[in-house]
Design an enzyme around this catalytic site. Structure first.
Site, short mmCIF file in Angstrom:
data_model
loop_
_atom_site.label_atom_id
_atom_site.label_comp_id
_atom_site.label_asym_id
_atom_site.label_seq_id
_atom_site.Cartn_x
_atom_site.Cartn_y
_atom_site.Cartn_z
CG ASP A 1 -1.37 1.04 1.27
OD1 ASP A 1 -1.59 1.81 0.86
OD2 ASP A 1 -1.36 1.33 2.61
CG HIS B 1 -5.31 -15.78 -6.70
ND1 HIS B 1 -5.07 -16.49 -7.46
CD2 HIS B 1 -6.78 -15.28 -6.83
CE1 HIS B 1 -6.56 -16.13 -8.36
NE2 HIS B 1 -6.81 -15.78 -7.90
CG ASP B 2 -8.41 -18.67 -6.29
OD1 ASP B 2 -8.63 -17.88 -5.68
OD2 ASP B 2 -8.36 -18.95 -7.37
CG ASP C 1 -1.51 1.17 -3.74
OD1 ASP C 1 0.03 1.43 -4.10
OD2 ASP C 1 -1.77 2.56 -2.43
CG ASP D 1 -6.34 -12.61 -13.34
OD1 ASP D 1 -6.36 -14.19 -14.16
OD2 ASP D 1 -5.50 -12.98 -12.41
CD GLU E 1 -8.28 -20.37 -12.43
OE1 GLU E 1 -8.15 -20.83 -11.39
OE2 GLU E 1 -8.81 -19.18 -12.75
CG ASP F 1 -5.57 2.84 0.63
OD1 ASP F 1 -5.22 1.82 0.96
OD2 ASP F 1 -6.46 3.32 -0.76
CG ASP G 1 -10.60 -15.97 -13.64
OD1 ASP G 1 -9.91 -16.32 -12.11
OD2 ASP G 1 -11.58 -16.27 -13.33
#
Length: 574
Positions: free
Chosen positions: A26, A342-343, A34, A103, A269, A30, A211
């Site tokens: 970050d 990430h999964d 990013d 992605d 994927e 916040d 994806d």
């Protein structure tokens, strides 16, 4: 038609690094990662030596599924920055010899995408057929139990069909109700997608990770699936590797990639993909994608109740799966190699030992993976040996899949809260999404604000600053593995032969190419082990396995043929 040293594409010797932007760095306090944060850390990636950065979605999105619900494919979500920030990141990566892969999420959009807003506006909308709309079953009314057009079960629990009162029909969503599926049967949809992809390539992007791309073609008759527990059915047989998916991908290649594909990377994927289908997807002569992600090995520790019903991994099952894919794509096609994304939960917690042997098991599992034939993928923090979150309360979780699983299980009475927490702690997606641990300061140097998801408390010991300062760290071991693939053609292209297939403690194999051979031996346990490979690998004059190319312990090979706990070694035939 195996690749040779002379004709092998660049990505056979490359390593890809995945960034989940929300949790990487970050820059503005916040609590959400990013693009400027990523830009501030590109030298970390350069030091690691990776060749490609794969960026999870940064497009404009309501963030129902953390960016995989896209409302504008050609703009950056304000939470991540601006298009100018993305342009600057592309330049910074290119200056350091790295490529950027975006992605591509085109099985579905957000329900707030203008395409769907128009499609939903009336049954006579010009874009009505851009999505899958169907009336209630005959003899039922919208919203009645069993009125859904099919009995398909959503990946995120419940039905795949959402009623729309304004038009009196249901729309299809294989994932969240806010992620309506695009209708790829409509050529206008496909051309709009291809135009968007060309726009990104023209902007400097170097390819796409696609994806759930093998779900884009559905059986247009939309049959029911076999009934699962409760009222919902398994519709996957009617949309996984569907009837026109290869036609669509070949069309995509012609429309988007032809003429510039040699410099790009395309990876699909493909949940539920079979080996036979994977050969078709990745056969260079068919011009579909360069490689696919398959999920067999990350399902081996799922129990009868699915991913949230964990069971211990049997090493022989892992060998059988990896061995089958190595053999199946040996002559045609190409493998993607990964533990984390990430999964998926963190591999050091999942298949390793994130306590006493965290460092040793992280290095051992990295060696095992990277020495296979295929393109390795490193997920952010994996190079640091980051562990699962070890959350203990439901209110610590943020992931939509996990929270909906809990709600459904409670409603059906299929699990106790204790069982649900154990399942989330083992396999919940938030395990991979805790912020990257950069240093030992509060919030691990990720943010000066309050992070969107809690930082793992072990960041005081496990962080990038400490890893880079320690030559024996998980970070530096990854760096050496990546360099070995760059430097030694046998790692990128050599044949694969599994050894000791029935051993439940040691994972061993050879790689060979043009008279050169490497032996990879990994102790996948916390106990020392004597290993006899005399029948498969000639011993050298000292009774060992030949010169050590790479070892996971700092003092090399302490014993010729005995592996210490979680020790990994790579030897060259003497």
């Amino acid at each position: 038609m195996a690749f040779t040293v002379e004709d092998a594409p660049w990505w056979t010797r490359a390593t890809v690094y995945q960034i989940y932007p929300r949790s990487f760095q970050d820059s503005d306090g916040d609590g959400i990662g990013d693009l400027r944060g990523i830009l501030s850390r590109v030298d970390h990636l350069a030091a690691l030596g990776v060749d490609v950065v794969w960026l999870s979605p940064v497009y404009r999105s309501p963030q129902d599924d953390n960016g995989y619900d896209i409302s504008d494919y050609q703009d950056v979500d304000p939470s991540f920055g601006t298009l100018a920030d993305l342009d600057a990141l592309i330049v910074a990566l290119h200056e350091r010899g790295m490529r950027l892969v975006m992605d591509l999420v085109v099985n579905h959009t957000s329900d707030e995408h203008p395409w769907f807003v128009e499609s939903r506006s009336s049954a006579g909308s010009p874009k009505r057929d851009w999505y899958w709309w169907r009336p209630p079953r005959e003899g039922t009314a919208l919203g009645d139990p069993g009125a859904e057009p099919t009995n398909w079960h959503s990946f995120f629990s419940g039905s795949t069909w959402e009623p729309d009162a304004a038009t009196g029909e249901y729309y299809l969503h294989l994932f969240s109700r806010k992620q309506p599926d695009l209708n790829w049967e409509n050529p206008e949809v496909r051309q709009a997608v291809y135009a968007m992809m060309r726009w990104w390539l023209d902007r400097g992007v170097d390819g796409f990770r696609m994806d759930v791309i093998n779900l884009i073609s559905k059986d247009t008759t939309l049959p029911d699936g076999p009934v699962l527990a409760g009222v919902w059915g398994d519709g996957s047989g009617h949309y996984t590797d569907g009837p026109r998916v290869h036609e669509y991908l070949q069309e995509m290649h012609r429309e988007v990639f032809a003429g510039r594909d040699a410099a790009l990377l395309t990876v699909g994927e493909t949940p539920g993909v079979t080996l036979d289908e994977a050969v078709l997807y990745t056969d260079p002569a068919r011009r579909e994608v360069d490689m696919v992600f398959q999920f067999e090995h990350v399902g081996l520790d799922h129990g009868p109740g699915g991913k949230f019903d964990p069971r211990p991994l049997r090493l022989t099952d892992l060998k059988a799966t990896f061995g089958r894919w190595q053999a199946g794509l040996a002559e045609v096609g190409w493998n993607s190699l990964y533990w984390d994304n990430h999964d998926q939960p963190r591999v050091v917690s999942r298949f390793g030992d994130d306590g006493r042997y965290r460092r040793e098991s992280a290095k051992a599992l990295a060696t095992l993976l990277h020495l296979h034939r295929g393109t390795p993928y490193v997920y952010q923090g994996e190079e640091l040996g980051m562990t699962n979150a070890h959350f203990t309360r439901f209110d610590q979780y943020r992931d939509i899949e996990s929270l909906r699983h809990v709600a459904q299980a409670r409603a059906l009475g299929t699990a106790t809260d204790e069982q649900l927490l154990a399942g989330l702690a083992a396999h919940g997606r938030d395990n991979a999404r805790t912020p990257v641990q950069w240093d030992a300061t509060p919030h691990a140097g990720f943010t000066t604000g309050t992070p969107w998801l809690a930082v793992n408390p072990n960041h005081v010991e496990v962080n990038a600053e400490a890893e880079r300062a320690d030559p024996d760290s998980v970070f530096h071991h990854h760096r050496r593995l990546i360099a070995l693939r760059h430097e030694d053609p046998v790692v990128a292209l050599g044949d694969f032969t599994m050894l000791l297939p029935q051993d439940e403690q040691v994972y061993a194999f050879t790689r060979s190419l043009d008279g050169e051979a490497l032996l990879v031996v990994v102790n996948v346990s916390g106990e020392a082990r004597d290993v006899d490979l005399a029948d498969a690998w000639a011993l050298d004059g000292d009774g060992g396995w030949g010169p050590l190319v790479l070892g996971s312990y700092p003092d090399g090979a302490a014993s010729p043929t005995t592996l210490r706990p979680w020790e990994a070694r790579v030897h060259r035939r003497g």
